[in-house]
Write an enzyme that holds these catalytic residues in place. Sequence first.
Site, PDB file in Angstrom:
ATOM      1  CB  SER A  22      46.005 -47.180  16.516  1.00 13.82           C
ATOM      2  OG  SER A  22      46.669 -46.791  15.277  1.00 13.82           O
ATOM      3  CE  LYS A  46      46.935 -42.114  11.486  1.00 10.49           C
ATOM      4  NZ  LYS A  46      45.548 -42.550  12.059  1.00 10.49           N
ATOM      5  CB  ILE A  72      43.509 -38.342  11.667  1.00  7.16           C
ATOM      6  CG1 ILE A  72      43.248 -37.831  12.756  1.00  7.16           C
ATOM      7  CG2 ILE A  72      44.356 -38.016  10.896  1.00  7.16           C
ATOM      8  CD1 ILE A  72      43.769 -36.175  12.901  1.00  7.16           C
ATOM      9  N   GLY A  73      41.278 -39.398   9.011  1.00  8.74           N
ATOM     10  CA  GLY A  73      41.001 -39.897   7.852  1.00  8.74           C
ATOM     11  C   GLY A  73      42.111 -40.779   7.291  1.00  8.74           C
ATOM     12  CG  ASN A 100      45.015 -49.498  13.811  1.00  8.32           C
ATOM     13  OD1 ASN A 100      45.161 -48.916  12.796  1.00  8.32           O
ATOM     14  ND2 ASN A 100      44.644 -50.225  14.544  1.00  8.32           N
ATOM     15  CB  CYS A 140      38.764 -45.901  11.001  1.00  9.95           C
ATOM     16  SG  CYS A 140      39.007 -43.941  10.767  1.00  9.95           S
ATOM     17  CE  LYS A 175      41.424 -49.331  18.485  1.00 13.78           C
ATOM     18  NZ  LYS A 175      42.199 -48.351  18.360  1.00 13.78           N
ATOM     19  CB  THR A 203      36.170 -42.455  17.999  1.00 11.55           C
ATOM     20  OG1 THR A 203      36.254 -42.854  16.618  1.00 11.55           O
ATOM     21  CG2 THR A 203      37.856 -42.600  17.822  1.00 11.55           C
ATOM     22  N   GLY A 253      39.413 -46.714  25.389  1.00 10.42           N
ATOM     23  CA  GLY A 253      38.455 -45.834  25.385  1.00 10.42           C
ATOM     24  C   GLY A 253      38.616 -44.695  26.914  1.00 10.42           C
TER      25      GLY A 253
HETATM   26  C1  LIG Z   1      43.401 -38.898  16.734  1.00 11.06           C
HETATM   27  C2  LIG Z   1      43.493 -39.584  16.402  1.00 11.06           C
HETATM   28  C3  LIG Z   1      43.812 -40.741  15.955  1.00 11.06           C
HETATM   29  C4  LIG Z   1      43.208 -41.951  15.621  1.00 11.06           C
HETATM   30  N1  LIG Z   1      43.672 -42.482  15.108  1.00 11.06           N
HETATM   31  C5  LIG Z   1      43.443 -44.405  14.562  1.00 11.06           C
HETATM   32  C6  LIG Z   1      43.970 -45.114  14.066  1.00 11.06           C
HETATM   33  O1  LIG Z   1      44.818 -45.066  12.976  1.00 11.06           O
HETATM   34  N2  LIG Z   1      43.472 -46.889  14.201  1.00 11.06           N
HETATM   35  C7  LIG Z   1      42.756 -46.573  15.188  1.00 11.06           C
HETATM   36  O2  LIG Z   1      42.820 -48.128  14.702  1.00 11.06           O
HETATM   37  N3  LIG Z   1      42.337 -45.918  15.992  1.00 11.06           N
HETATM   38  C8  LIG Z   1      42.627 -45.185  16.197  1.00 11.06           C
HETATM   39  N4  LIG Z   1      41.716 -44.352  17.009  1.00 11.06           N
HETATM   40  C9  LIG Z   1      41.300 -44.553  17.905  1.00 11.06           C
HETATM   41  C10 LIG Z   1      42.213 -44.596  19.374  1.00 11.06           C
HETATM   42  O3  LIG Z   1      42.929 -46.020  19.227  1.00 11.06           O
HETATM   43  C11 LIG Z   1      41.723 -44.907  20.426  1.00 11.06           C
HETATM   44  O4  LIG Z   1      40.677 -46.507  20.126  1.00 11.06           O
HETATM   45  C12 LIG Z   1      39.939 -44.023  20.262  1.00 11.06           C
HETATM   46  O5  LIG Z   1      40.806 -42.996  21.028  1.00 11.06           O
HETATM   47  C13 LIG Z   1      39.551 -44.305  22.077  1.00 11.06           C
HETATM   48  O6  LIG Z   1      41.102 -43.990  23.267  1.00 11.06           O
HETATM   49  P1  LIG Z   1      40.856 -43.069  24.029  1.00 11.06           P
HETATM   50  O7  LIG Z   1      39.530 -42.125  24.303  1.00 11.06           O
HETATM   51  O8  LIG Z   1      41.999 -43.087  24.828  1.00 11.06           O
HETATM   52  O9  LIG Z   1      41.902 -42.257  22.697  1.00 11.06           O
HETATM   53  C14 LIG Z   1      42.561 -42.568  16.608  1.00 11.06           C
HETATM   54  C15 LIG Z   1      42.416 -41.998  18.004  1.00 11.06           C
HETATM   55  C16 LIG Z   1      42.390 -40.308  18.050  1.00 11.06           C
HETATM   56  C17 LIG Z   1      41.831 -39.230  19.484  1.00 11.06           C
END
Ligand SMILES: Cc1cc2nc3c(=O)[nH]c(=O)nc-3n(C[C@H](O)[C@H](O)[C@H](O)COP(=O)(O)O)c2cc1C
Length: 313
Positions: A22, A46, A72-73, A100, A140, A175, A203, A253
Site C-alpha cells: 500500500s 493506497k 505522505i499523510g 487499504n 501510519c 497491518k 514504517t 519491509g
Molecule cells: C510513500 C509511501 C506511502 C505509503 N502509504 C501507505 C498507506 O497508505 N497505507 C499503508 O498501510 N502503508 C503505507 N506505506 C507503508 C508501506 O506499505 C510498507 O508497509 C512500508 O513502506 C515497508 O515496506 P517497504 O520497505 O517495502 O517499503 C507507505 C510507504 C511509502 C514509502
Amino acid sequence: MKPVLTVKIGSLVLPNPVGVASGCFGYGQEYAELIDLDSLGALYTKAVTLQPRAGNPPPRLVETPQGLINSIGLANPGLTAFISDKLPALARLRCPVIVNVAGSTQDEYAAVVEGIEEALATRPAAPRGGVDGFEINVSCPNVDHGGMSFGTDPSTVEHLTASLRKRTSLPLIVKLSPNVTDIAEIARAAEAGGADALSCINTLVGMSIDTERCSPYLPRGTGGLSGPAIRPIGVACVWKVAKAVSIPVIGLGGIRCGRDAIEYLLAGASAVQVGTALFADPRIPDLVLSSIVEWMEAKSVASVGDIRMMLRI
Ligand SMILES: Cc1cc2nc3c(=O)[nH]c(=O)nc-3n(C[C@H](O)[C@H](O)[C@H](O)COP(=O)(O)O)c2cc1C
C-alpha cells in the site's frame, strides 16, 4: 513438479505470494503501462479514508542510506471518488485487490468498509467486484489522529477489528506497526478481534536533518522509514508475530529481491509485499517471484506454505 505458489488468506486464495504494498503502487492504473498487473499475487491499494485528504505539505520524501522517509499523510481521493473513479478499473483486474483502509476515528474506518461493501452489492454485473479484502492500516506514523495511535494499543486494535469484522465477510487483514514494545501482543489482539491475517510491518518513525539549514527535511520533523534499512526489523517482527498467532502473516519491509522475500517466508510469513523497491523498478515483484520459484525448485520445496517449516534455529 512445479511448486505450489497459492496462498490462502481467509476465504481468499492468492495466486502467488508476492504482492505490492500500500502507498507504493497507487490504485494500480499508475503502473498498468509498465507491468502486467494480473501477474501480481495481490494489489494492496493506497489508503482510502472517508473524506478526501490532501496529505501533508511537501516535501514528503527524503532519501536516507538504505531507506526512504515518507510523510505522505494518507493523501487520497476519499471513499466516494475511490468508488466512482478507481473501483471500475480495479474490477477489470484478475489479480486480487485488497483495499487499504485508514481513518481518524473508529467510525471512519467502519464507514469506509461499509461504503465499499454497499458499492460492491449494488454494482452492475462486473466480472468481479473489484475488492477481495481489506487491509486495516492502524500503523501510519504520519497523521495527527488515528493511524499509528490506534495500532499501539491492544484493546483499541481488538475493538476496531471486531467492529469491522461485523461489517464485512471479505478477508480482513490488520497491518501492524513496528513502533511498539511488544508487537506480538498487538497481533494477538487483532486475531482475537477476528482478523483473517496480519501485515507486518508498516514504517518505523525516522528523522533526517539538513545540517546546512539546521532543519528537518520533512516539515513535520519525523516520517516513516521504509526500504532495505528496515528489513531485519520486519523479519524479526514476522518471526515474533508468526509464533504468537495462528492466522497467516504477510511480511514486508525492505524487500528488493527473492532472497529478501525468502527470509520473510522462512521467518513465518505466508506471503510478502514489495513496497519502496517499486520506486526503483516496478518489475521487482515479478523478479522476486521467479527467484522464489527457482529457490524452491533447487531445494525441492513443494509449496510456499512449507517454507516456514524449514527454518532451523
Ligand atoms: C510513500 C509511501 C506511502 C505509503 N502509504 C501507505 C498507506 O497508505 N497505507 C499503508 O498501510 N502503508 C503505507 N506505506 C507503508 C508501506 O506499505 C510498507 O508497509 C512500508 O513502506 C515497508 O515496506 P517497504 O520497505 O517495502 O517499503 C507507505 C510507504 C511509502 C514509502
